[in-house]
Write an enzyme that holds these catalytic residues in place. Structure first.
Site, PDB file in Angstrom:
ATOM      1  CB  CYS A  98      -0.977   0.026   1.160  1.00 49.72           C
ATOM      2  SG  CYS A  98      -1.535  -1.558   1.746  1.00 49.72           S
ATOM      3  NE  ARG A 139       1.558  -9.372   5.229  1.00 50.07           N
ATOM      4  CZ  ARG A 139       0.276  -9.351   4.864  1.00 50.07           C
ATOM      5  NH1 ARG A 139      -0.568 -10.205   5.423  1.00 50.07           N
ATOM      6  NH2 ARG A 139      -0.143  -8.501   3.960  1.00 50.07           N
ATOM      7  CD  GLN A 168      -0.621  -8.764  -0.148  1.00 49.13           C
ATOM      8  OE1 GLN A 168      -0.028  -7.717  -0.340  1.00 49.13           O
ATOM      9  NE2 GLN A 168      -1.530  -8.902   0.799  1.00 49.13           N
ATOM     10  CG  ASP A 223      -1.932  -5.405  -2.787  1.00 50.34           C
ATOM     11  OD1 ASP A 223      -3.136  -5.281  -2.540  1.00 50.34           O
ATOM     12  OD2 ASP A 223      -1.031  -4.979  -2.046  1.00 50.34           O
ATOM     13  CG  HIS A 262      -3.932  -0.149  -3.116  1.00 46.91           C
ATOM     14  ND1 HIS A 262      -2.805  -0.886  -3.369  1.00 46.91           N
ATOM     15  CD2 HIS A 262      -4.206  -0.308  -1.794  1.00 46.91           C
ATOM     16  CE1 HIS A 262      -2.395  -1.457  -2.240  1.00 46.91           C
ATOM     17  NE2 HIS A 262      -3.224  -1.132  -1.272  1.00 46.91           N
ATOM     18  CE  LYS A 312     -11.710  -8.466   7.554  1.00 44.15           C
ATOM     19  NZ  LYS A 312     -10.579  -9.354   7.688  1.00 44.15           N
ATOM     20  CG  HIS A 317      -6.416  -2.043   0.958  1.00 46.39           C
ATOM     21  ND1 HIS A 317      -5.096  -1.744   0.823  1.00 46.39           N
ATOM     22  CD2 HIS A 317      -6.869  -1.312   1.991  1.00 46.39           C
ATOM     23  CE1 HIS A 317      -4.759  -0.863   1.744  1.00 46.39           C
ATOM     24  NE2 HIS A 317      -5.812  -0.584   2.464  1.00 46.39           N
TER      25      HIS A 317
END
Lengths: 599, 599
Positions: free
Chosen positions: A294, A323, A341, A343, A345, A428, A474
Site C-alpha cells: 500500500c 511477513r 499478493q 494486490d 488499490h 471489509k 484494497h
C-alpha cells in the site's frame, strides 16, 4: 455449526480426555498424568508411562474407553484449598499435577477444582458432561501417539501424547475421517513433490518456497491471465521495490501497529565489521522489508496532482511481501513467510464507491466461480456500535458499510455479517471458497481504508476546484498466489485443467523407431504454443504410460507405425479410458480450443 | 583510445588545472589555492576567493587561460625539503597548501616537488607538459562553478570549485559538447518524468525506483516478450524468494567475497523491543537480501537427482536483487540499489559447452541487434597466466576460454580480449551496445562459473553411471531491466516503437460532439489489444495535439464530422507531418501488424 452446539461438543471432547486418562490408568496403574485439553476435532492427553506406546495400544485403549462410556461414570466436581490439593496429588504419586498446583499457588490461587470420574481424580477447571454415558462411543477414535515436552518446554522431561478425534455421532466421525483420508491424498505438499511443482529447502529458509519449473509455469500462466483480466477492467500496473525506508512505514502506521508481523530492520550503510562489532553505521538509513504494498502505491498516486476527472485510478501489482510468522506456524504453501499478493488499490470518490465495489465483486465471481468453479461464501466485517477505536469519519463508515450491504444484496450473494470484525481502518468483505472435498479456504478480500488517505494526505481536486480526500479500496482476489496455488493443487487433486497444466501433452513413441515422428509431433505442438514432454527413455511403453499418468498430464499421445504412416496421434485423455486416433492437426485444434476455453 | 594517448591527455588536463590557477591568480591576487586534479573529460581546481564567482567570470578566466597558453610558460619542477616548502607557502600566504604539507610531514614525507609556471608556484607531484603552449586553446572550455568542502570534509571551510573540460583538439571538444547537449535532451531521468514512466521518492529510498503505470506497462511487455523467447529456446522458469539464510550465502561464498555489496543481515525473530534494546533474538535465524539469484537456482537443481540425459537444464528468472551502493553513487535507473536481472543459469556437460555458448550468443544477437537495432561489441575476459588466484581446474579454464574464442571467431563478432579481467570463478564475455548518440553501455554478460558447482556439490550421473560435476554458464542478456529501460529511454529519446509504447494510439475528438464516436473507436482498438488514451478534456484541439505529441505517442487519431460519418480515422503518425485518413478496421490491422513486427 451454531455456537452453543460447538461449545457442547468441546465439553464432550474435554471429558473424553478424562475418559482416555481413565483407560490409561487401568492399563498402566503407575501412570503420571500431565494435561489433557480439547482441541480442534478432538482431544489429547500427555502421560508419563513406564514404556513406549505402540500403535496397537491405541486399539486396546479405545476399547477400554468404550467400556468406560458404557459404564456411565458420573463427573463429580469438588473444590479444594490449593494446599489440600497439593497434599492429595503428592500422596497420589502425581508429581506433574503437583507442579501445576505449585505454579497456581505462586500465581496467588487459593481454591482449585478437581473432577472425579470413576477411579480418576483429576485437577481440572471443567466444565464436563454429567456422566460418561452422554458420549456416543461410535463417534470417537484414537488417532496417534507423539512425543511432547512437559509444558512445551524442551528443557523438561518428554511425555507421550495420545491424540483422539470425537464428534456428536458416527456419521460425523466417518465424514471427518473420510475427508482426512481424501485430504491426505491431495495434500499439496505431497502432490507438490510428486508433480515437481515446488520445494522448501531448509538451507534457503522456512516458509520461503522455491518454485521449480513446473510450478513456476503454472504461476506464470495465472499471472498473465489475471493481468490481462485486470487490464480489461481498466486497472494499470505499477512495480515497486521489496524494501522501503522505515520512516515510510512509520507514516503508514505499519511500523506502529503491525511490527509484530514485520521482519526486523535493515541498517543500511552498516559494513560487515560494523555489524560484527555492533557499531553504528556511518551513513545510517533504516529499511524494512515490505509486509504490504500500500504505501508504495500511495506514493505513486502522490507523485502527481489529480483531478476528479482522473478517478477512479486502479493500480495493480503482483507484489511479493514478507511477513514474520513463527517457524512452528509455517506449513506448505498455505502459511509462508514470503508471498505474492495480487494486490490492487482502487482510489476513487465517495460517489464512485458503490459502482467500484460492484465491479470488484463481479470480478470475484468471474475469477472464483466462473474460472475455477468454486462455490463462494461472503463474510462482511463491520465495526461495533458506539466504538471509538475506529479511524475515519463516522459518516464514511456508514457509507462504506451501506455500500457493502447494498451490493451484496443486489447481487444476491449468500453472506454473513460480523459486527466488530472490521479492521480499525475500515470495513471489509472476505470471500471463502469451498473446495472439491468440502473444505473452506479464505481467498479474496476487499477492504476499505480510511487510514492511508489521511496519513499520506492524499488529495484530488473536485469539480469546484477544491481539494478532497479520496477513498481507497484494497483488493486481492486470489489473495496470495502461493496460498491460491496450494488450494488449487488440492482442489484439482493435482490434475490441472489443460490451460494450467505445466505439461499439456505427454508424447510416448511405442519404440525407438518412432522417436523422430514423435519429435515432429512435439515440434508441431510447441510451435502452436502447446507444452509437451517426451517420454522416450528406454523403459517399456507400459511403464512410461504409468509414469506419465502419475504426472496427471491431460493428454498422452501414443505414437507407433500406424500413427506415423497416417500422420495421426492416438490420444489417451486423462480420466477417459477410451483411446481415440485423430490427425495431428485436428488434435492441435482440439487442445488449442480447450486451452482457450480454460478447461 | 590507446593507453599512452589517454595518459598524455590526462597530463594535459592536469596542467590545465595549473593554467586555470594562473588565470585565477591574475584575476584575484588574494586567492588561496586548494587542490586541482585532472578528472574524466577535464579538470577542476578548488579556490578560496574574496567573492562568489558568477558565470560571466568563467568567460573571463577562459580568455586569460588562452592567453597564458599562447605565452607558452614552461613548467619547471623543483624538489624541496618539506620544511622549506612549508616556509615558502606560509610566506606566500597559502594556508591550504601549508595544511597539505603538514599532513604530508605527519605521514613521514621528507621531500616534496613544486611546479613553477609563470608567476605560479604550486605544490604538485606532476607530471606536467613541458610548457603551456602544448595545449590546443580551442580544445578547452570552463563548464561550471560549484561549492566544495576543503578536502571533502563538511566540517571544513567551503571553497569554490571551477570545472573545465579539455581534449586534444577542437573537433573532439565539439563532439563532446554536442554529445553532452544531446544526452541532456534524452536524459532518462528527464524523459522518465515527462513521460510519467517512473519516480524515485526519497521517502521510499534512494536507488529504489517506483514504476508508474506507463513505465510498468513497458517493463511488463519486455518481460513477456523475453519470457516467450526464452521458452522457445528451451529455458524453464523458476521463481525464488528475495531473502535466504545467511548460511546459504556462506556456502555460496557471497557472504565471504561479496559482502561489501550486500545489504546488512536481518535477524529473524527479533521483536521491536529486542531491536530497540539491542537484545539478541530468541528464535535466532539470520537472513540476507539476495544480491544474486544463483544459490537459489543451484538449490533447485540439487533438489533432484540428474542424469546426463536431462542436461542441459536452463533455468530463467526475472530475479529482483538488492545490492548496497553508496548513496552518492546512485543515479536514475543506471545505478540503483534494487534491480531485476533477466537471469538464467545453463547447467550442462563439458561436451555441451560450445553448443550452449553459441546458442547464447545467437540469443544476444537476436535481442540486441535484431530486436533493438543496437550495434554490439564483445569483451572477453580471461585469466592471467600462471596465476594461482583462480578457482577451478586449469583444464576447465582452458576449455572455457577456448570455447569463448572459438565461438566469437566462428560468428565473426568484433571482440577485445582482456587477460586478467576474468572473475576468480571463471572467464566471461560482456557485450556493450552503442546507442543512438554513440555512447557505449554494457548490457549482456555470459559468465562461466567453476565456483558454485563445487561449493554446492552439484552432480549428475554420466552415461557410465558415474557422478560428474556439471558446468554452469550464468547469463543475463538485458542485464538489469532497470538499466536496460534507462538505456532504451535514451536510445529511443522516449519515442518508443509501437510494440513497446505505453500508449500506442492517442484519440482526439475535434470537439465534444464526437466524444461518443471517439469512445467507439477506442473500444474497438482496446478490444483488439491496442493501448489507447483519450485526449478529450476541454482545451482546444491544438493544445491537445501538442500535449499528445509531447507524450511521443506513435499514432494520434483526429476524429471529426467526416471521420464519424465515414467510419474512418485521420492519422498523424509520429515523425510524419502528412496526415492520412483510412477506415477504422484498416487502421487496426495496420497497427496490429506493426506491433507484431516489433516496430
Amino acid at each position: 455449526m451454531k455456537e452453543k452446539e460447538s461449545q457442547k461438543l468441546e465439553i464432550k471432547r474435554h471429558s473424553l480426555a478424562h475418559i482416555l486418562a481413565m483407560a490409561v490408568l487401568e492399563m498402566f496403574p503407575e501412570v503420571k498424568f500431565g494435561i489433557g485439553p480439547a482441541v480442534e476435532n478432538g482431544f489429547y492427553y500427555d502421560f508419563d508411562l513406564p514404556r513406549t506406546l505402540i500403535p496397537e495400544d491405541l486399539e486396546i485403549l479405545e476399547e477400554k474407553m468404550k467400556k468406560i462410556i458404557k459404564e456411565n461414570y458420573e463427573f463429580v466436581m469438588k473444590e479444594m484449598k490449593i494446599k489440600e490439593a497439593i497434599k492429595h496429588f503428592k500422596k497420589a504419586g502425581q508429581p506433574l499435577k503437583v507442579e501445576l498446583l505449585e505454579n497456581l499457588k505462586n500465581e496467588g490461587e487459593k481454591i482449585v477444582s478437581v473432577y472425579k470420574s470413576g477411579p480418576l481424580v483429576d485437577l481440572c477447571k471443567g466444565p464436563h458432561i454429567q456422566s460418561t454415558g452422554e458420549i456416543d462411543p461410535s463417534a470417537l477414535k484414537l488417532t496417534k501417539i507423539s512425543g511432547a515436552y512437559w509444558l512445551g518446554d524442551e528443557n523438561k522431561q518428554q511425555l507421550q501424547r495420545i491424540y483422539g478425534v470425537a464428534f456428536n455421532n458416527k456419521k460425523e466421525l466417518r465424514q471427518y475421517l473420510f475427508q482426512q483420508e481424501e485430504a491426505k491424498k491431495i495434500d499439496h505438499r505431497k502432490l507438490g513433490k510428486e508433480l515437481d511443482l515446488f520445494t522448501i529447502n531448509q538451507n534457503v529458509g522456512s516458509g520461503l518456497p522455491l518454485w521449480k519449473p513446473k510450478g513456476a509455469i503454472i504461476l506464470n500462466i495465472l499471472k498473465r491471465w489475471f493481468e490481462d483480466e485486470q487490464i480489461k477492467r481498466d486497472y494499470f500496473p505499477v512495480i515497486t521495490p521489496h524494501i522501503g525506508k522505515k520512516t515510510l512505514w512509520e507514516t503508514s502506521g505499519h511500523w506502529g501497529f503491525y511490527n509484530d508481523s514485520m521482519f526486523p530492520p535493515l541498517e543500511l550503510g552498516q559494513t560487515l565489521e560494523d555489524y560484527q562489532d555492533n557499531r553504528q553505521a556511518k551513513e545510517s538509513e533504516t529499511y524494512l522489508l515490505k509486509p504490504m504494498n500500500c504505501p508504495f502505491h500511495v506514493s505513486i498516486y502522490n507523485d502527481d496532482k489529480h483531478s476528479y476527472r482522473d478517478l477512479p485510478i486502479k493500480y495493480y501489482e503482483f507484489g511479493t511481501v514478507y511477513r514474520y510468522e513463527k517457524k512452528g506456524e509455517l506449513g506448505g504453501l498455505t502459511r509462508v513467510r514470503g508471498f505474492t499478493q495480487d494486490d490492487a488499490h482502487i482510489i476513487c470518490t465517495k460517489e464512485q464507491l458503490a459502482g467500484e465495489m460492484e465491479k470488484v465483486i463481479d470480478f470475484v465471481q468471474f475469477v472464483l466461480e466462473k474460472t475455477f468453479g468454486f462455490k463462494i461464501k461472503a463474510y462482511a466485517s463491520f465495526r461495533e456500535k458506539d466504538e471509538k477505536k475506529y479511524l475515519g469519519k463516522s459518516e464514511d463508515w456508514e457509507v462504506a458499510e451501506k455500500t457493502i450491504v447494498d451490493v451484496l444484496k443486489s447481487k444476491k450473494i449468500d453472506y454473513t455479517s460480523e459486527k466488530g470484525e472490521a479492521a480499525f481502518y475500515g470495513p471489509k468483505i472476505d470471500f471463502k471458497v469451498k473446495d472439491a472435498i468440502g473444505r473452506y479456504w479464505q481467498l479474496s478480500t476487499i477492504q476499505f481504508d480510511f487510514n492511508l488517505p489521511a496519513r499520506f494526505q492524499m488529495t484530488y481536486t473536485d469539480n469546484n476546484g477544491l481539494g478532497e480526500q479520496p477513498f481507497i479500496i484494497h483488493r486481492a482476489l486470489l489473495g496470495s498466489l502461493e496460498r491460491f496455488m496450494g488450494v488449487l493443487i488440492e482442489h484439482y487433486a493435482g490434475a490441472f485443467p489443460a490451460w494450467l497444466a505445466p505439461v499439456q501433452v505427454g508424447i510416448l513413441p511405442v519404440s525407438d523407431k518412432f522417436n523422430s515422428y514423435a519429435e515432429k509431433v512435439s515440434s508441431a505442438l510447441k510451435g502452436s504454443g502447446v507444452r509437451t514432454e517426451m517420454y522416450n527413455q528406454d523403459e517399456g511403453l507400459g511403464k512410461r504410460i504409468a509414469l506419465a499418468t502419475k504426472q496427471k498430464i491431460p493428454y498422452l499421445l501414443i505414437l507407433g507405425e500406424k500413427e506415423m504412416n497416417e500422420k495421426t496421434v492416438t490420444i489417451r485423455q486423462r480420466g477417459n479410458k477410451k483411446q481415440q486416433t485423430i490427425s495431428v492437426n485436428k488434435f492441435i485444434k482440439t487442445i488449442q480450443e480447450r486451452i482457450k476455453q480454460k478447461k
